[in-house]
Motif scaffolding. Sequence first.
Motif, short mmCIF file in Angstrom:
data_model
loop_
_atom_site.label_atom_id
_atom_site.label_comp_id
_atom_site.label_asym_id
_atom_site.label_seq_id
_atom_site.Cartn_x
_atom_site.Cartn_y
_atom_site.Cartn_z
N PHE A 193 43.73 47.50 29.45
CA PHE A 193 44.56 46.83 30.30
C PHE A 193 46.39 46.47 29.43
N VAL A 194 45.83 44.77 28.82
CA VAL A 194 46.97 44.41 27.39
C VAL A 194 48.14 45.50 27.33
N ALA A 195 47.73 46.64 26.38
CA ALA A 195 48.21 47.29 25.94
C ALA A 195 49.00 48.32 27.28
N SER A 196 48.50 49.02 28.43
CA SER A 196 49.23 49.62 28.78
C SER A 196 50.57 48.49 30.00
N ILE A 197 49.67 47.52 29.88
CA ILE A 197 50.82 46.46 30.82
C ILE A 197 52.13 46.31 30.14
N LYS A 198 51.94 46.55 28.51
CA LYS A 198 53.09 46.41 27.82
C LYS A 198 54.16 47.46 27.64
N ARG A 199 53.19 48.27 27.15
CA ARG A 199 53.59 50.39 27.46
C ARG A 199 54.50 50.49 28.23
N GLU A 200 54.02 50.15 29.66
CA GLU A 200 54.72 50.62 30.41
C GLU A 200 55.13 49.89 31.69
N ASP B 112 56.70 36.61 36.78
CA ASP B 112 55.58 37.14 37.79
C ASP B 112 55.98 38.36 38.64
N TYR B 113 56.92 38.65 39.38
CA TYR B 113 57.52 39.72 40.16
C TYR B 113 56.79 41.07 39.31
N ILE B 114 57.35 41.55 38.12
CA ILE B 114 57.55 42.50 37.28
C ILE B 114 55.59 42.90 37.36
N CYS B 115 55.06 41.36 37.02
CA CYS B 115 53.18 41.67 36.78
C CYS B 115 52.84 41.69 37.73
N ARG B 116 53.33 42.11 38.91
CA ARG B 116 52.27 41.74 41.13
C ARG B 116 52.69 42.78 40.58
N ARG B 117 53.97 43.66 41.21
CA ARG B 117 54.29 44.83 41.30
C ARG B 117 53.35 45.53 40.19
N TRP B 118 53.18 45.64 38.60
CA TRP B 118 52.49 46.33 37.82
C TRP B 118 51.46 46.34 38.57
N VAL B 119 50.56 45.39 38.65
CA VAL B 119 49.23 45.39 38.71
C VAL B 119 48.88 46.38 40.02
N SER B 120 49.35 46.18 40.99
CA SER B 120 50.02 46.42 42.39
C SER B 120 49.56 47.85 42.17
N ARG C 204 39.12 29.50 39.40
CA ARG C 204 39.17 29.40 41.03
C ARG C 204 39.94 30.92 41.89
N ASN C 205 40.56 30.82 41.18
CA ASN C 205 40.92 31.62 42.29
C ASN C 205 40.82 33.45 42.04
N MET C 206 40.24 33.15 41.16
CA MET C 206 39.70 34.95 40.73
C MET C 206 38.29 35.03 41.35
N LEU C 207 37.71 33.74 41.14
CA LEU C 207 35.97 33.74 41.69
C LEU C 207 36.51 34.32 43.62
N MET C 208 37.55 33.77 44.20
CA MET C 208 38.09 34.20 45.65
C MET C 208 38.66 35.97 44.92
N TRP C 209 39.15 36.19 44.58
CA TRP C 209 39.57 37.74 45.09
C TRP C 209 38.29 38.22 44.70
N CYS C 210 36.90 37.96 44.23
CA CYS C 210 35.58 38.62 44.03
C CYS C 210 35.13 38.53 44.94
N ASP C 211 35.40 37.55 45.99
CA ASP C 211 34.43 37.29 47.54
C ASP C 211 35.44 37.97 48.49
N GLU D 272 33.36 47.74 36.43
CA GLU D 272 32.94 48.94 37.07
C GLU D 272 33.86 50.09 37.99
N SER D 273 35.06 48.47 38.90
CA SER D 273 36.25 49.44 39.01
C SER D 273 37.36 49.57 38.30
N ARG D 274 37.73 48.78 37.67
CA ARG D 274 39.73 48.54 36.38
C ARG D 274 39.71 47.89 37.82
N ARG D 275 39.59 47.85 38.20
CA ARG D 275 40.61 46.93 39.31
C ARG D 275 40.90 45.25 38.57
#
Length: 355
Positions: free
Chosen positions: A278-285, A299-307, A222-229, A199-202
């Motif tokens: 999402f996979v296509a976007s993060i690879k292309r961009e 890890d740094y690249i992924c975190r900056r782009w996901v932010s 488990r980490n994802m469920l904590m993020w959902c909370d 729904e939110s695309r986050r």
Amino acid sequence: MDRWFTFLFTLFAHHFTPRHNAEVRLLKAQIQILRDRVPTGRIIPSVEEKAELVRLGAICGHDVGELMEVVKPATYRRWLDRSEKGDVPQNVGRPRITQEIRDLVIKLAKENGLWGYRRIVGELKKLGHHIGITSAKRILNEAGIFPSPEKEKKKPPLPWGTFLKAHMESTIACDFFSKEVFTLTGVKTAYVLFFIHLESRRVFCSSPSYSPDSAWVTQQARNMLMWCDDEGITPEFLIRDADTKFTDSFNEVWKSEGARVIQIPPKSPQANAFAESFVASIKREALDFFICVSRRQLDYICRRWVSHYNSDRPHQGVDIGNNVLQVDFRPSQTGEIRCREDLGGIIRSYYREAA
């Protein structure tokens, strides 16, 4: 005396009237030539031009039926009626796109060669400028700029598309993407597990791993469920593919929270379209621009782009409306426009500086 006056008047009229009529016909012919060169064949006078035509028409006693070539005589009479009533004439049609917006459209296209028309319009929307995709295309075509083609249209939804639309608020999709990492011991493949709330695309992304075994994958659940909370999301469905890295312990984590795990059919990536997009976007961009030499760099690249993806990037989905994912985002039309860059300029986001 009267006879002499009549004689002189007739003489002057005989001499000047044909010339006057010829001049009028010449002017009309030139007007017609100009009208033929107007793309729509329609001329829309400005407020000042309307007032000037009414003023000149008054000298002729407003008898302009055979003289009015720019607009129809009925239109002139309507202007006259409004003028006599004291109404202020108004311009018609859509407001013209200002030069400031034109320059901004061209600037965004030149600085971001991979952006299409929709992405440019979405970035303008963040800055408080609302124009259509057709207008952006026309501006860039006139400037001789042709952005990258838009992403292909999504295929028609599968039969379970209605189910997804009805449960987007409580549905999570997940998948892996990988990136080659060049290390001192050779080339290794790093895997990243991500989850996307439909729904939110986050998006939530794990740290990269060279060996995504059962324990590691289970911990990411488990980490994802904590993020959902933290995000206030209550997952009821998890969509995943048949990848063997999704083990029974991974499924049990979700089942223990009351969520049903739905495995899509083999060789059916369209059934997990949100994750594939999402996979296509993060690879292309982002990822395609880098050669990674460590997991930490990846890890740094992924975190900056996901932010950036979760906060600043306009999203072009039909239900997102080319808006950013921030719930409280409000575009501003005041303040100087600035460009925020990240990852060495690979990520660009435009904003207005607070006054």
